[in-house]
Design a protein around this motif. Structure first.
Motif, PDB file in Angstrom:
ATOM      1  N   PRO A 126       0.910  -1.116   0.008  1.00  0.00           N
ATOM      2  CA  PRO A 126      -0.026   0.067   0.002  1.00  0.00           C
ATOM      3  C   PRO A 126       0.726   1.284   0.009  1.00  0.00           C
ATOM      4  O   PRO A 126       0.481   2.080  -0.615  1.00  0.00           O
ATOM      5  CB  PRO A 126      -0.622  -0.220   1.308  1.00  0.00           C
ATOM      6  CG  PRO A 126      -0.272  -1.265   2.078  1.00  0.00           C
ATOM      7  CD  PRO A 126       0.424  -2.251   1.217  1.00  0.00           C
ATOM      8  N   GLN A 127       2.028   1.134   0.575  1.00  0.00           N
ATOM      9  CA  GLN A 127       2.857   2.338   0.572  1.00  0.00           C
ATOM     10  C   GLN A 127       3.139   2.722  -0.880  1.00  0.00           C
ATOM     11  O   GLN A 127       3.173   4.031  -1.262  1.00  0.00           O
ATOM     12  CB  GLN A 127       4.123   2.250   1.528  1.00  0.00           C
ATOM     13  CG  GLN A 127       5.091   3.329   1.518  1.00  0.00           C
ATOM     14  CD  GLN A 127       6.090   3.081   2.251  1.00  0.00           C
ATOM     15  OE1 GLN A 127       6.468   1.919   2.943  1.00  0.00           O
ATOM     16  NE2 GLN A 127       6.936   4.303   2.383  1.00  0.00           N
ATOM     17  N   LEU A 128       3.671   1.870  -1.696  1.00  0.00           N
ATOM     18  CA  LEU A 128       3.932   2.246  -3.200  1.00  0.00           C
ATOM     19  C   LEU A 128       2.910   2.495  -3.913  1.00  0.00           C
ATOM     20  O   LEU A 128       2.861   3.474  -4.668  1.00  0.00           O
ATOM     21  CB  LEU A 128       4.644   0.800  -3.694  1.00  0.00           C
ATOM     22  CG  LEU A 128       4.877   0.957  -5.156  1.00  0.00           C
ATOM     23  CD1 LEU A 128       5.784   2.102  -5.462  1.00  0.00           C
ATOM     24  CD2 LEU A 128       5.421  -0.447  -5.753  1.00  0.00           C
ATOM     25  N   TYR A 129       1.807   1.965  -3.375  1.00  0.00           N
ATOM     26  CA  TYR A 129       0.428   2.243  -4.276  1.00  0.00           C
ATOM     27  C   TYR A 129      -0.136   3.798  -3.928  1.00  0.00           C
ATOM     28  O   TYR A 129      -0.333   4.548  -4.781  1.00  0.00           O
ATOM     29  CB  TYR A 129      -0.712   1.286  -3.801  1.00  0.00           C
ATOM     30  CG  TYR A 129      -2.116   1.662  -4.495  1.00  0.00           C
ATOM     31  CD1 TYR A 129      -2.157   1.435  -6.084  1.00  0.00           C
ATOM     32  CD2 TYR A 129      -3.182   2.026  -3.862  1.00  0.00           C
ATOM     33  CE1 TYR A 129      -3.431   1.631  -6.529  1.00  0.00           C
ATOM     34  CE2 TYR A 129      -4.361   2.656  -4.335  1.00  0.00           C
ATOM     35  CZ  TYR A 129      -4.617   2.340  -5.662  1.00  0.00           C
ATOM     36  OH  TYR A 129      -5.561   2.476  -6.493  1.00  0.00           O
ATOM     37  N   GLN A 130       0.177   4.117  -2.778  1.00  0.00           N
ATOM     38  CA  GLN A 130      -0.353   5.459  -2.458  1.00  0.00           C
ATOM     39  C   GLN A 130       0.660   6.376  -3.145  1.00  0.00           C
ATOM     40  O   GLN A 130       0.392   7.460  -3.486  1.00  0.00           O
ATOM     41  CB  GLN A 130      -0.114   5.688  -0.889  1.00  0.00           C
ATOM     42  CG  GLN A 130      -0.219   7.106  -0.207  1.00  0.00           C
ATOM     43  CD  GLN A 130      -0.361   7.234   1.225  1.00  0.00           C
ATOM     44  OE1 GLN A 130      -0.163   6.331   1.895  1.00  0.00           O
ATOM     45  NE2 GLN A 130      -0.718   8.463   1.672  1.00  0.00           N
ATOM     46  N   THR A 131       1.832   6.170  -3.046  1.00  0.00           N
ATOM     47  CA  THR A 131       3.091   6.895  -3.634  1.00  0.00           C
ATOM     48  C   THR A 131       2.599   7.108  -5.096  1.00  0.00           C
ATOM     49  O   THR A 131       2.875   8.131  -5.810  1.00  0.00           O
ATOM     50  CB  THR A 131       4.480   6.414  -3.385  1.00  0.00           C
ATOM     51  OG1 THR A 131       4.789   6.387  -2.121  1.00  0.00           O
ATOM     52  CG2 THR A 131       5.536   7.436  -4.073  1.00  0.00           C
ATOM     53  N   LEU A 132       2.270   6.116  -6.028  1.00  0.00           N
ATOM     54  CA  LEU A 132       2.016   6.096  -7.457  1.00  0.00           C
ATOM     55  C   LEU A 132       0.740   7.020  -7.376  1.00  0.00           C
ATOM     56  O   LEU A 132       0.827   7.882  -8.221  1.00  0.00           O
ATOM     57  CB  LEU A 132       1.609   4.781  -7.799  1.00  0.00           C
ATOM     58  CG  LEU A 132       2.662   3.985  -8.021  1.00  0.00           C
ATOM     59  CD1 LEU A 132       2.512   2.525  -8.506  1.00  0.00           C
ATOM     60  CD2 LEU A 132       4.040   4.532  -9.102  1.00  0.00           C
ATOM     61  N   GLN A 133      -0.184   6.905  -6.658  1.00  0.00           N
ATOM     62  CA  GLN A 133      -1.299   7.817  -6.590  1.00  0.00           C
ATOM     63  C   GLN A 133      -0.950   9.076  -6.401  1.00  0.00           C
ATOM     64  O   GLN A 133      -1.310  10.163  -7.094  1.00  0.00           O
ATOM     65  CB  GLN A 133      -2.528   7.490  -5.430  1.00  0.00           C
ATOM     66  CG  GLN A 133      -3.292   6.209  -5.952  1.00  0.00           C
ATOM     67  CD  GLN A 133      -4.406   5.949  -4.697  1.00  0.00           C
ATOM     68  OE1 GLN A 133      -3.803   5.755  -3.511  1.00  0.00           O
ATOM     69  NE2 GLN A 133      -5.398   5.778  -5.102  1.00  0.00           N
ATOM     70  N   GLU A 134      -0.063   9.726  -5.348  1.00  0.00           N
ATOM     71  CA  GLU A 134       0.335  10.971  -5.194  1.00  0.00           C
ATOM     72  C   GLU A 134       0.978  11.457  -6.228  1.00  0.00           C
ATOM     73  O   GLU A 134       0.749  12.715  -6.712  1.00  0.00           O
ATOM     74  CB  GLU A 134       1.227  11.054  -4.030  1.00  0.00           C
ATOM     75  CG  GLU A 134       0.588  10.618  -2.750  1.00  0.00           C
ATOM     76  CD  GLU A 134       1.382  10.451  -1.321  1.00  0.00           C
ATOM     77  OE1 GLU A 134       2.721  10.624  -1.727  1.00  0.00           O
ATOM     78  OE2 GLU A 134       1.100  10.352  -0.336  1.00  0.00           O
ATOM     79  N   LEU A 135       2.077  10.796  -7.095  1.00  0.00           N
ATOM     80  CA  LEU A 135       2.866  11.131  -8.251  1.00  0.00           C
ATOM     81  C   LEU A 135       1.681  11.402  -9.271  1.00  0.00           C
ATOM     82  O   LEU A 135       1.891  12.171 -10.219  1.00  0.00           O
ATOM     83  CB  LEU A 135       3.722   9.865  -8.635  1.00  0.00           C
ATOM     84  CG  LEU A 135       5.027  10.044  -8.081  1.00  0.00           C
ATOM     85  CD1 LEU A 135       5.568   8.590  -8.229  1.00  0.00           C
ATOM     86  CD2 LEU A 135       5.854  11.099  -8.346  1.00  0.00           C
ATOM     87  N   TYR A 136       0.622  10.776  -9.561  1.00  0.00           N
ATOM     88  CA  TYR A 136       0.016  10.824 -10.734  1.00  0.00           C
ATOM     89  C   TYR A 136      -1.473  11.639 -10.447  1.00  0.00           C
ATOM     90  O   TYR A 136      -2.200  11.707 -11.588  1.00  0.00           O
ATOM     91  CB  TYR A 136      -0.464   9.580 -11.577  1.00  0.00           C
ATOM     92  CG  TYR A 136       0.910   9.006 -12.108  1.00  0.00           C
ATOM     93  CD1 TYR A 136       1.563   9.797 -13.132  1.00  0.00           C
ATOM     94  CD2 TYR A 136       1.982   8.253 -11.387  1.00  0.00           C
ATOM     95  CE1 TYR A 136       2.819   9.516 -13.770  1.00  0.00           C
ATOM     96  CE2 TYR A 136       3.148   7.817 -11.955  1.00  0.00           C
ATOM     97  CZ  TYR A 136       3.820   8.572 -13.008  1.00  0.00           C
ATOM     98  OH  TYR A 136       4.694   8.286 -13.500  1.00  0.00           O
ATOM     99  N   THR A 137      -1.829  11.990  -9.346  1.00  0.00           N
ATOM    100  CA  THR A 137      -3.037  12.912  -9.171  1.00  0.00           C
ATOM    101  C   THR A 137      -2.742  14.202  -9.812  1.00  0.00           C
ATOM    102  O   THR A 137      -1.705  14.763  -9.823  1.00  0.00           O
ATOM    103  CB  THR A 137      -2.913  13.382  -7.386  1.00  0.00           C
ATOM    104  OG1 THR A 137      -3.201  12.012  -6.830  1.00  0.00           O
ATOM    105  CG2 THR A 137      -3.998  14.111  -7.364  1.00  0.00           C
TER     106      THR A 137
END
Length: 166
Positions: free
Chosen positions: A78-89
């Motif tokens: 989930p940490q990687l997933y959240q970071t990807l979400q933050e990057l591509y928001t």
């Protein structure tokens, strides 16, 4: 030197060749890269350079309409997933799944560029599908109505949408 630009000449040149729907695959240290691939190796030591560092730079350099990664990222990291979400928001990009097998067997062979990192981050293999600037095409000056996909991406960017994996 060019300030605030990629200094690696091979990487900068490879990104300049991208067209709409071309794939850039950013991989971890253990990813099996096909022998004929356009490989740009940035990994030189455990954890250096990390996939996330590469993705942060690419986020500033290229338009992306789709980000593909294994569903295990959402489910098990989930940490990687959240970071990807933050990057591509706010990028307008959509998240899509691609199994690890599909990444290795299919996408690696389709990718125009594969950027190999030194990352030991589990499931950190991410395919970016290149796009065009959704605001530069189908302008009012052209008089041509925009395609529905461009309208949808423009709206996701305008609304600063956080991408989710369905």
């Amino acid at each position: 030197m060019r300030p605030d630009r990629i200094l690696h000449p091979e990487l900068a040149g490879a990104l300049a060749t991208l067209g709409h729907t071309d794939i850039v695959l950013v991989t971890d240290a253990g990813f099996p890269i096909p022998p004929q691939a356009k490989r740009i190796d940035l990994g030189f030591w455990l954890g250096t350079i990390d996939v996330l560092s590469i993705l942060r730079v690419l986020r500033q350099e290229i338009f992306v309409e789709e980000v593909r990664f294994a569903s295990e990222v959402r489910d098990c990291h989930p940490q990687l997933y959240q970071t990807l979400q933050e990057l591509y928001t706010g990028s307008g990009a959509e998240f899509r799944t691609a199994s690890h097998e599909t990444l290795c067997r299919d996408i690696a062979y389709e990718a125009k560029v594969i950027i190999h990192s030194g990352s030991f981050n589990p499931w950190a293999n991410v395919a970016l599908v290149a796009s065009t600037d959704p605001f530069a095409w189908f302008t009012d000056v052209s008089g041509v109505p925009p395609l529905p996909a461009y309208i949808a991406r423009r709206q996701r960017i305008h609304d600063n949408v956080v991408p989710i994996l369905n």
